[in-house]
Enzyme design. Structure first.
Site, mmCIF file in Angstrom:
data_model
loop_
_atom_site.group_PDB
_atom_site.id
_atom_site.type_symbol
_atom_site.label_atom_id
_atom_site.label_comp_id
_atom_site.label_asym_id
_atom_site.label_seq_id
_atom_site.Cartn_x
_atom_site.Cartn_y
_atom_site.Cartn_z
ATOM 1 N N HIS A 39 45.318 48.904 37.393
ATOM 2 C CA HIS A 39 44.680 48.418 38.620
ATOM 3 C C HIS A 39 43.522 49.332 39.028
ATOM 4 C CE1 HIS A 39 48.860 46.544 39.521
ATOM 5 N NE2 HIS A 39 48.230 45.913 38.547
ATOM 6 N N HIS B 223 45.824 37.885 39.581
ATOM 7 C CA HIS B 223 46.328 39.213 39.207
ATOM 8 C C HIS B 223 46.319 39.405 37.692
ATOM 9 C CE1 HIS B 223 48.054 43.090 39.826
ATOM 10 N NE2 HIS B 223 48.777 42.847 38.727
ATOM 11 N N ASP C 48 44.509 42.407 35.754
ATOM 12 C CA ASP C 48 45.102 43.258 34.722
ATOM 13 C C ASP C 48 44.248 43.235 33.453
ATOM 14 O OD1 ASP C 48 47.330 44.142 36.138
ATOM 15 O OD2 ASP C 48 48.653 42.569 35.370
ATOM 16 N N HIS D 254 49.870 43.139 29.138
ATOM 17 C CA HIS D 254 49.247 44.418 28.777
ATOM 18 C C HIS D 254 49.261 44.659 27.268
ATOM 19 C CE1 HIS D 254 48.856 45.267 32.939
ATOM 20 N NE2 HIS D 254 50.147 45.267 33.145
HETATM 21 ZN ZN LIG Z 1 49.002 44.406 37.317
#
Ligand SMILES: [Zn+2]
Length: 309
Positions: free
Chosen positions: A92, A251, A255, A278
């Protein structure tokens, strides 16, 4: 006036490198350990990139894709062969730095994880605003994608493609069983204005039944409705609800911006991602840099020339 009207849509891929005008710090709770952590953002010379500094260990950890050692719940960086020399939940802050056009900064942190703050990038953007930006008079280097690079994971995928634009365009879609999330999609050209208006405030989220499993594993100990959206079936459990109906996909896009910032320079590319995470985001950068024919590094155009083109 939001002070952004003089900036082009892809300003972060144009103009000279920037750092912070002065240091600024904060204290917050780490999401997974639940511990208090002190963080300071400080200026760094042109060409430095983003470097994390563990004040408790006295080590520097560069914010680069090839330093990512874990990515299941958050993005964790570490030094090769030194697993203790790590810093987690960097995505973030990395997104806030990239979205606000900060190329060079030194981030000091007193433990192994950054503070989660409100679960979005907005508090980091506020710190950057308070510190101010300083132009460094050196043209940015931009990583231009020359042919498509794709990685897949189950029914998710992420693909970098060449673009006619000056910077990064994102097309992100998600599909969750929980009816409160469901299917959402978003397309956006990254710039300071679009980042701040659309992505920065979107909070991390979790499904209620997964939280007990995380807690049992000693994770998310600092998690609460103050720093995450929690859904259960078709319900959002946060009393104040969502910040926008599209907060979930926003969001995921946030990311993605943070994880792609680990390329070390702005990307000139279009990225298309379905159900990104991720691990997938990191694999995408590793696949890009493993193929020398897939990219080239170019100096960015000065903003004045780009505006006249
Ligand atoms: Zn996140």
């Amino acid at each position: 006036m939001d002070g952004l009207t003089d900036l082009s849509f892809a300003d972060h891929a144009l103009g000279p490198e920037q750092t912070l005008a002065r240091p600024i710090g904060c204290v917050g709770i780490a999401l997974h350990s639940g511990r208090r952590v002190r963080m300071e953002l400080a200026p760094a010379p042109a060409g430095t990139g983003i470097v994390f500094h563990r004040t408790d260990l006295g080590v520097d950890i560069p914010a680069r894709f090839d330093r990512v050692v874990a990515s299941r719940l958050c993005t964790v960086l570490a030094l090769p062969g030194e697993p203790e020399a790590r810093v987690g939940t960097v995505e973030h802050l990395m997104a806030a730095l990239a979205g606000n056009g900060i190329d060079n900064a030194r981030i000091s942190v007193s433990g192994p994880e950054l503070p989660i703050l409100d679960g979005s990038a907005e508090p980091f953007g506020f710190l950057i605003d308070c510190a101010g930006r300083a132009s460094q008079g050196v043209p940015r280097r931009v990583i231009e994608v020359l042919h498509p690079v794709r990685v897949e994971d189950g029914d998710g995928f992420a693909e970098l493609r060449p673009t006619a634009g000056a910077g990064l365009t994102l097309s992100v879609s998600i599909a969750f069983e929980a009816a409160a999330i469901g299917r959402q999609a978003l397309t956006l050209t990254l710039g300071r204005r679009s980042f701040r208006r659309t992505l920065a405030a979107a909070r991390t989220f979790a499904v209620a039944h997964e939280i007990e499993a995380l807690r049992a594993a000693g994770l998310a100990l600092g998690g609460s409705l103050d720093n995450a959206v929690v859904v259960d079936g078709d319900r959002v459990l946060n009393p104040a609800g969502l910040r926008s109906p599209q907060e979930f996909v926003r969001h995921k896009a946030l990311d993605l911006v943070g994880d792609l910032a680990l390329a070390g320079a702005p990307l000139r590319a279009s990225v298309v991602a379905h159900r990104p995470g991720h691990a997938l985001n990191n694999r995408l950068l590793r696949a890009l840099f493993a193929d020398a024919s897939a990219y080239r590094v170019v100096e960015s155009m000065p903003e004045s020339i780009a505006a006249a083109a």
